[in-house]
Design a protein around this motif. Structure first.
Motif, mmCIF file in Angstrom:
data_model
loop_
_atom_site.group_PDB
_atom_site.id
_atom_site.type_symbol
_atom_site.label_atom_id
_atom_site.label_comp_id
_atom_site.label_asym_id
_atom_site.label_seq_id
_atom_site.Cartn_x
_atom_site.Cartn_y
_atom_site.Cartn_z
ATOM 1 N N PRO A 1 17.564 10.905 -18.515
ATOM 2 C CA PRO A 1 16.427 11.519 -17.929
ATOM 3 C C PRO A 1 15.486 10.837 -17.432
ATOM 4 N N GLY A 2 14.779 11.336 -16.577
ATOM 5 C CA GLY A 2 13.598 10.673 -15.978
ATOM 6 C C GLY A 2 13.683 10.806 -14.371
ATOM 7 N N LEU A 3 12.610 10.057 -13.814
ATOM 8 C CA LEU A 3 12.513 10.267 -12.287
ATOM 9 C C LEU A 3 13.092 9.047 -11.605
ATOM 10 N N VAL A 4 13.905 9.268 -10.632
ATOM 11 C CA VAL A 4 14.684 8.121 -9.917
ATOM 12 C C VAL A 4 14.128 8.152 -8.605
ATOM 13 N N LEU A 5 13.285 7.017 -8.260
ATOM 14 C CA LEU A 5 12.766 7.109 -7.048
ATOM 15 C C LEU A 5 13.602 5.921 -5.953
ATOM 16 N N GLU A 6 13.981 6.327 -4.947
ATOM 17 C CA GLU A 6 14.546 5.287 -3.869
ATOM 18 C C GLU A 6 13.582 4.400 -3.306
ATOM 19 N N LEU A 7 13.698 3.297 -3.235
ATOM 20 C CA LEU A 7 12.754 2.256 -2.626
ATOM 21 C C LEU A 7 12.253 2.806 -1.109
ATOM 22 N N ASP A 8 13.212 3.175 -0.360
ATOM 23 C CA ASP A 8 13.033 3.610 0.972
ATOM 24 C C ASP A 8 12.170 4.750 1.119
ATOM 25 N N GLY A 9 12.393 5.622 -0.026
ATOM 26 C CA GLY A 9 11.281 6.875 -0.041
ATOM 27 C C GLY A 9 10.069 6.473 -0.372
ATOM 28 N N LEU A 10 9.770 5.626 -1.223
ATOM 29 C CA LEU A 10 8.465 5.016 -1.539
ATOM 30 C C LEU A 10 7.848 4.387 -0.330
ATOM 31 N N LEU A 11 8.526 3.788 0.479
ATOM 32 C CA LEU A 11 7.998 2.945 1.541
ATOM 33 C C LEU A 11 7.872 4.055 2.927
ATOM 34 N N SER A 12 8.110 5.184 2.739
ATOM 35 C CA SER A 12 7.956 6.180 3.744
ATOM 36 C C SER A 12 6.734 6.924 3.807
ATOM 37 N N THR A 13 5.908 6.510 2.430
ATOM 38 C CA THR A 13 4.414 7.088 2.333
ATOM 39 C C THR A 13 3.632 6.505 3.333
ATOM 40 N N VAL A 14 2.621 7.362 3.631
ATOM 41 C CA VAL A 14 1.804 7.012 4.766
ATOM 42 C C VAL A 14 1.012 5.791 4.127
ATOM 43 N N ASP A 15 0.601 4.925 5.255
ATOM 44 C CA ASP A 15 -0.265 3.644 4.917
ATOM 45 C C ASP A 15 -1.666 4.126 5.264
ATOM 46 N N ASP A 16 -2.544 4.340 4.195
ATOM 47 C CA ASP A 16 -4.063 4.700 4.687
ATOM 48 C C ASP A 16 -4.779 3.558 4.997
ATOM 49 N N GLY A 17 -4.272 2.292 4.748
ATOM 50 C CA GLY A 17 -5.105 1.019 5.386
ATOM 51 C C GLY A 17 -6.084 0.326 4.331
ATOM 52 N N ARG B 1 0.895 -1.301 0.032
ATOM 53 C CA ARG B 1 -0.006 0.078 0.063
ATOM 54 C C ARG B 1 0.816 1.352 0.206
ATOM 55 N N ARG B 2 1.823 1.319 0.705
ATOM 56 C CA ARG B 2 2.889 2.498 0.841
ATOM 57 C C ARG B 2 3.423 2.654 -0.190
ATOM 58 N N ALA B 3 4.316 1.606 -1.089
ATOM 59 C CA ALA B 3 4.670 1.943 -2.223
ATOM 60 C C ALA B 3 3.855 2.269 -3.244
ATOM 61 N N ALA B 4 2.519 1.613 -3.528
ATOM 62 C CA ALA B 4 1.757 2.155 -4.447
ATOM 63 C C ALA B 4 1.267 3.551 -4.178
ATOM 64 N N ASN B 5 0.842 3.983 -2.875
ATOM 65 C CA ASN B 5 0.898 5.486 -2.636
ATOM 66 C C ASN B 5 1.903 6.294 -3.131
ATOM 67 N N GLY B 6 2.858 5.965 -2.730
ATOM 68 C CA GLY B 6 4.202 6.719 -3.327
ATOM 69 C C GLY B 6 4.477 6.637 -4.508
ATOM 70 N N LEU B 7 4.162 5.808 -5.369
ATOM 71 C CA LEU B 7 4.261 6.029 -7.063
ATOM 72 C C LEU B 7 3.073 6.855 -7.552
ATOM 73 N N ARG B 8 1.860 6.676 -6.779
ATOM 74 C CA ARG B 8 0.600 7.593 -7.466
ATOM 75 C C ARG B 8 0.938 8.949 -7.007
ATOM 76 N N LEU B 9 1.455 9.587 -5.669
ATOM 77 C CA LEU B 9 1.980 10.732 -5.485
ATOM 78 C C LEU B 9 3.011 11.412 -6.400
ATOM 79 N N HIS B 10 3.913 10.435 -7.067
ATOM 80 C CA HIS B 10 4.964 10.971 -8.254
ATOM 81 C C HIS B 10 4.238 10.943 -9.598
ATOM 82 N N GLY B 11 2.969 10.707 -9.909
ATOM 83 C CA GLY B 11 2.354 10.618 -10.970
ATOM 84 C C GLY B 11 2.376 9.622 -11.853
ATOM 85 N N VAL B 12 2.597 8.472 -11.249
ATOM 86 C CA VAL B 12 2.870 7.022 -11.849
ATOM 87 C C VAL B 12 1.687 6.270 -12.012
ATOM 88 N N GLY B 13 1.282 6.141 -13.212
ATOM 89 C CA GLY B 13 -0.007 5.320 -13.708
ATOM 90 C C GLY B 13 -0.051 4.670 -14.751
#
Length: 485
Positions: free
Chosen positions: A115-131, A39-51
């Motif tokens: 060029p492009g967006l580089v996302l660190e895995l730890d950063g994605l997993l720091s996203t809030v888990d909405d449950g 859930r956290r990783a998915a929310n983190g991807l969505r926050l960065h506009g990944v769809g």
């Protein structure tokens, strides 16, 4: 209506609850905890506009966080590209050319300035888990992932697999498991994973293990047999070359492999003699899965199958002659298949795809036959040939015959230029048990079995075959090392 992949993975983790599903070092991760990571990783991807439709490269190893990132990338509907370790700079650049987002748990290395967006895995997993249960955004005909071939014949080709194909795959559908898969699943209590979970084979067997109620146990690097013993593994994936090395190691220095119940051999088929030796040393644990990057699993031989057989294919399969007509049982021809999870074509290579994908069938470019009981037998590859005096001879047949010589542990054949015949056979041989096979004896063996044109004109003794990054025999490197090649 069945929810698109990876909806079934969410259900699986939710049902696991507090049951352990991952062991990583000294950490034990439950299904509920892993679902939270997803859930956290998915929310983190969505926050960065990944769809949906966005190209995402995964530069990941093994571990629960890495597993979560793979599932999360599919949850948001991305077009996922797994980048395994060990690729050359050229191969790596080729894989990254059609992505604009990279998710990594390591140094990006070559291509870091792309060029492009580089996302660190730890950063994605720091996203809030909405449950909340994550929304599954993959659309059936969207490309879910690009699975690259090993590159043993050049730059890796990208096989495009849709979300519909991933949803139809057998791993997460226990009610539809063929008998061989059901037998395999019973041994996946502790499945040893290594390398990268972005790998097609590692992830699919990992999902099968979770669906069977097992635990994924990480080992990196996968030093066999030590990792199997240390982690009390009941199962893992292994290539033919590494199986040969494992058998030799255990024969020389016995260890307790009493927990081992399943080794899934991938890549080139082991010879019947090697299978019998493995059974003698390791016990009845070797399953040989036959499939391709383009098709997924086609068939699987269990320890109870006749050595050399690939079992009864649970997919639609035809053996055809050179005119494209089906041939009767016992007759060799080229193998064509339809599988539930097959790729739809090669990414951005329609002309190449047209040679392999047609009318819903996949041309495997493998030769073989079905016997009277419906079991599949391979006899070579259509394109792995030596052309002698304008006649085509298949390298696989020569290799299998050479491997029957008592002084030969492994044999590999490549074509080399020849002033007289156009091409000739060069045999690369790993000697068996300190014996030194002679070229004259090998020529006599092949001449008697297949004819003089197939007999090797050159012999090179090697300690072990070079491997590609995917762990398969690298015959291109052998060809380069061959005089005149």
């Amino acid at each position: 209506m069945t929810e698109q992949f990876p909806g079934a993975v969410l259900d699986l983790l939710d049902a696991a609850g507090d049951r352990p599903v991952f062991e990583h070092g000294d950490r034990v991760v439950s299904g509920a905890q892993l679902l939270g990571m997803v859930r956290r990783a998915a929310n983190g991807l969505r926050l960065h506009g990944v769809g949906p439709g966005r190209g995402v490269a995964l530069l990941l190893g093994v571990g629960p966080e890495e597993f979560a990132a793979v599932i999360a990338a599919h949850l948001v509907g991305a077009r996922v590209v797994g980048v395994r370790p060990g690729l050359t700079d050229r191969q790596r650049e080729h894989l990254l050319q059609d992505v604009d987002v990279r998710v990594t748990d390591r140094e990006c290395g070559p291509g870091a300035r792309r060029p492009g967006l580089v996302l660190e895995l730890d950063g994605l997993l720091s996203t809030v888990d909405d449950g909340a249960r994550p929304q599954v955004c993959g659309r059936p005909q969207d490309v879910a992932r690009l699975i690259h071939t090993s590159g043993s014949t050049g730059v890796p080709k990208a096989c495009a697999q849709t979300y519909a194909a991933m949803t139809a795959a057998w791993a997460l559908r226990p009610d539809d498991w063929p008998p061989a898969i059901r037998e395999l699943a019973a041994g996946l209590d502790r499945f040893l994973v290594f390398g990268t979970l972005a790998s097609q084979v590692m992830m699919e067997y990992g999902l099968l293990a979770l669906a069977a109620g097992g635990v994924l146990v990480t080992a990196d690097p996968p030093a066999f047999p030590d990792a199997l013993v240390r982690h009390r593994a009941t199962a893992s994936v292994i290539t033919v070359a590494r199986l040969t090395q494992l058998v030799a190691s255990v024969r020389e220095t016995p260890v307790d492999l009493g927990s081992l119940r399943a080794l899934m051999v991938s890549g080139s088929p082991p010879t019947p003699a090697r299978l019998r030796e493995a059974a003698d040393v390791l016990g009845p644990v070797v399953f040989h899965g036959y499939g391709q990057t383009e098709t997924g699993m086609i068939s699987m031989a269990t320890p109870g199958d006749v050595p050399g057989s690939l079992g009864v294919p649970p997919v639609t399969l035809e053996v055809r002659d050179t005119e494209g007509r089906p041939v009767p049982p016992g007759t060799d021809g080229e193998i064509f298949v339809r599988t539930p999870s097959q790729s739809s074509g090669y990414w951005r290579e329609p002309a190449l795809g047209a040679e392999v994908f047609a009318d819903g069938w996949v041309r495997t470019r493998d030769r073989g036959h079905l016997d009277a009981t419906g079991r599949l037998w391979l006899t070579g590859r259509v394109r792995d040939v030596v052309i002698v005096n304008a006649n085509v001879y298949y390298a696989g047949a020569v290799e299998r015959l050479l491997a029957t010589h008592p002084g030969v542990a492994e044999a590999y054949v490549v074509a080399v230029p020849d002033d007289t015949t156009g091409e000739a056979v060069h045999a690369f041989v790993v000697p068996d048990a300190g014996r030194t096979p002679r070229l004259g004896d090998l020529r006599a063996l092949v001449t008697a079995g297949l004819g003089e044109a197939c007999a090797p004109t050159r012999l090179t003794l090697i300690e072990r075959v070079p491997l590609t990054a995917a762990g398969k025999p690298d015959k291109r490197r052998l060809a380069v090392d061959s005089p005149g090649g």
